[in-house]
Design a protein around this motif. Structure first.
Motif, PDB file in Angstrom:
ATOM      1  N   TRP A  45       0.838  -1.200   0.000  1.00 16.45           N
ATOM      2  CA  TRP A  45       0.000   0.000   0.000  1.00 16.45           C
ATOM      3  C   TRP A  45       0.876   1.255   0.000  1.00 16.45           C
ATOM      4  O   TRP A  45       0.402   2.346  -0.283  1.00 16.45           O
ATOM      5  N   ASP A  47       2.660   4.572   0.666  1.00 11.68           N
ATOM      6  CA  ASP A  47       2.340   5.772   1.440  1.00 11.68           C
ATOM      7  C   ASP A  47       0.846   6.100   1.478  1.00 11.68           C
ATOM      8  O   ASP A  47       0.435   7.029   2.176  1.00 11.68           O
ATOM      9  N   PHE A  48       0.059   5.350   0.732  1.00 10.29           N
ATOM     10  CA  PHE A  48      -1.359   5.693   0.630  1.00 10.29           C
ATOM     11  C   PHE A  48      -2.105   5.653   1.960  1.00 10.29           C
ATOM     12  O   PHE A  48      -2.900   6.576   2.243  1.00 10.29           O
ATOM     13  N   ALA A  51      -1.547   8.818   3.889  1.00 13.64           N
ATOM     14  CA  ALA A  51      -2.219   9.944   3.249  1.00 13.64           C
ATOM     15  C   ALA A  51      -3.729   9.877   3.468  1.00 13.64           C
ATOM     16  O   ALA A  51      -4.388  10.908   3.680  1.00 13.64           O
ATOM     17  N   LEU A  52      -4.293   8.671   3.433  1.00 21.71           N
ATOM     18  CA  LEU A  52      -5.726   8.486   3.651  1.00 21.71           C
ATOM     19  C   LEU A  52      -6.111   8.855   5.079  1.00 21.71           C
ATOM     20  O   LEU A  52      -7.142   9.511   5.311  1.00 21.71           O
ATOM     21  N   HIS A 108      -9.036  -3.077  -2.647  1.00 17.65           N
ATOM     22  CA  HIS A 108      -8.439  -2.933  -3.980  1.00 17.65           C
ATOM     23  C   HIS A 108      -8.495  -4.259  -4.724  1.00 17.65           C
ATOM     24  O   HIS A 108      -8.117  -5.297  -4.169  1.00 17.65           O
ATOM     25  N   HIS A 242      -5.087   4.227  -6.548  1.00 15.93           N
ATOM     26  CA  HIS A 242      -4.533   4.901  -5.366  1.00 15.93           C
ATOM     27  C   HIS A 242      -3.054   5.238  -5.535  1.00 15.93           C
ATOM     28  O   HIS A 242      -2.524   6.064  -4.787  1.00 15.93           O
ATOM     29  N   ARG A 243      -2.399   4.631  -6.516  1.00 19.52           N
ATOM     30  CA  ARG A 243      -1.011   4.982  -6.820  1.00 19.52           C
ATOM     31  C   ARG A 243      -0.936   5.914  -8.028  1.00 19.52           C
ATOM     32  O   ARG A 243      -0.148   6.856  -8.048  1.00 19.52           O
ATOM     33  N   GLU A 246      -3.590   9.277  -6.927  1.00 14.13           N
ATOM     34  CA  GLU A 246      -3.811   9.326  -5.471  1.00 14.13           C
ATOM     35  C   GLU A 246      -4.659  10.514  -5.049  1.00 14.13           C
ATOM     36  O   GLU A 246      -5.590  10.364  -4.248  1.00 14.13           O
ATOM     37  N   LEU A 250      -8.198  10.222  -3.005  1.00 11.69           N
ATOM     38  CA  LEU A 250      -8.383  10.822  -1.679  1.00 11.69           C
ATOM     39  C   LEU A 250      -9.564  11.797  -1.680  1.00 11.69           C
ATOM     40  O   LEU A 250     -10.370  11.813  -0.748  1.00 11.69           O
TER      41      LEU A 250
END
Length: 263
Positions: A45, A47-48, A51-52, A108, A242-243, A246, A250
């Motif tokens: 996952w 850094d997601f 950040a989420l 995902h 999400h990559r 992103e 978000l």
């Protein structure tokens, strides 16, 4: 917003599961639980989750399914019922170990299918579901993508890269994906028998260039669930929004949670 990451191992009936929680300051809302894809793990996952957590102000929890990442090794072959098994056996054990009374699910790829299956049997515990690149049935585009991926992993260098995330589990992880999805027994699989039982709000995100499935998947999901549902197709985006997108993901998640007054 500062976010703290906490690692732990939890014992469930079939082994030990690795869990990481990203906890923002003063998090008081229902947490988000991430369900990874067929080759995924907590680490993949990247850094997601942080950040989420920062964007939503919610704790974000991810775990390695048994056989993946840092969780217990599995040697038994994966079975076509693996989505049902996760929803009915393993995920409830995680929820119990974490002491969660309510949660938002974010899945995902096949993790999205697991999220919907889990939501359908969780009653009021699951307050919202976000799927990203989720398969809803077996599509030829999906099988073609898996066949191409399987061929690429015949290169030992490619398998070594998978070993970075799964160690000695890498071969099992790969075959749990390719051999199940490409098996004749799996051709009739779908989420249809679960969708009508999902009563919470659902957001289905999909890339227009997803190599593992067309926009028929989010259409099937949003038309099939019983609760309020929204579909978003991201332009110029493949299988990992999400990559690849992103900021868009978000923003979509935050708007979805706010608009549906998710606690």
């Amino acid at each position: 917003m500062a976010v703290e990451a906490i690692d732990q191992f939890m014992n469930i009936s079939r082994g030990t599961v690795f869990v990481r929680t990203w906890r923002p300051e003063e998090a008081s809302k229902v947490p988000i639980v991430l369900l990874h894809d067929s080759l995924g793990s907590v680490e993949l996952w990247r850094d997601f989750p942080e950040a989420l957590a920062a964007a939503t102000g919610r704790s974000v929890i991810a775990y390695d399914r048994l056989g993946f990442g840092k969780s217990s090794i599995r040697t038994d072959p994966a079975v076509p019922e693996f989505v049902d098994d996760e929803a009915r056996t393993y995920f409830p054990a995680i929820v119990k170990s974490l002491g969660l009374s309510q949660y938002v699910l974010f899945g995902h790829s096949v993790g999205g299918g697991m999220a919907l299956a889990s939501a359908s049997i969780s009653g009021d515990s699951c307050v919202a579901v976000i799927t990203e690149s989720a398969q809803a049935f077996v599509e030829e585009r999906t099988l073609s993508g898996i066949r191409a991926a399987k061929q690429s992993f015949e290169n030992e260098a490619q398998l070594s890269r998978l070993s970075k995330w799964h160690g000695e589990r890498a071969r099992w992880v790969l075959e749990a994906w390719t051999e199940v999805w490409l098996s004749p027994r799996f051709r009739e699989w779908s989420l249809d028998h679960y969708l009508g039982k999902v009563i919470c709000p659902v957001l289905a995100i999909h890339g227009d260039s997803d190599e593992f499935g067309s926009s028929e998947f989010p259409h099937r999901i949003t038309q099939g669930v019983s609760g309020p549902a929204r579909m978003k197709i991201l332009n110029e985006c493949g299988h990992v929004p999400h990559r690849e997108k992103e900021a868009d993901v978000l923003s979509l998640v935050c708007s979805f949670l706010f608009e549906n007054q998710v606690p």
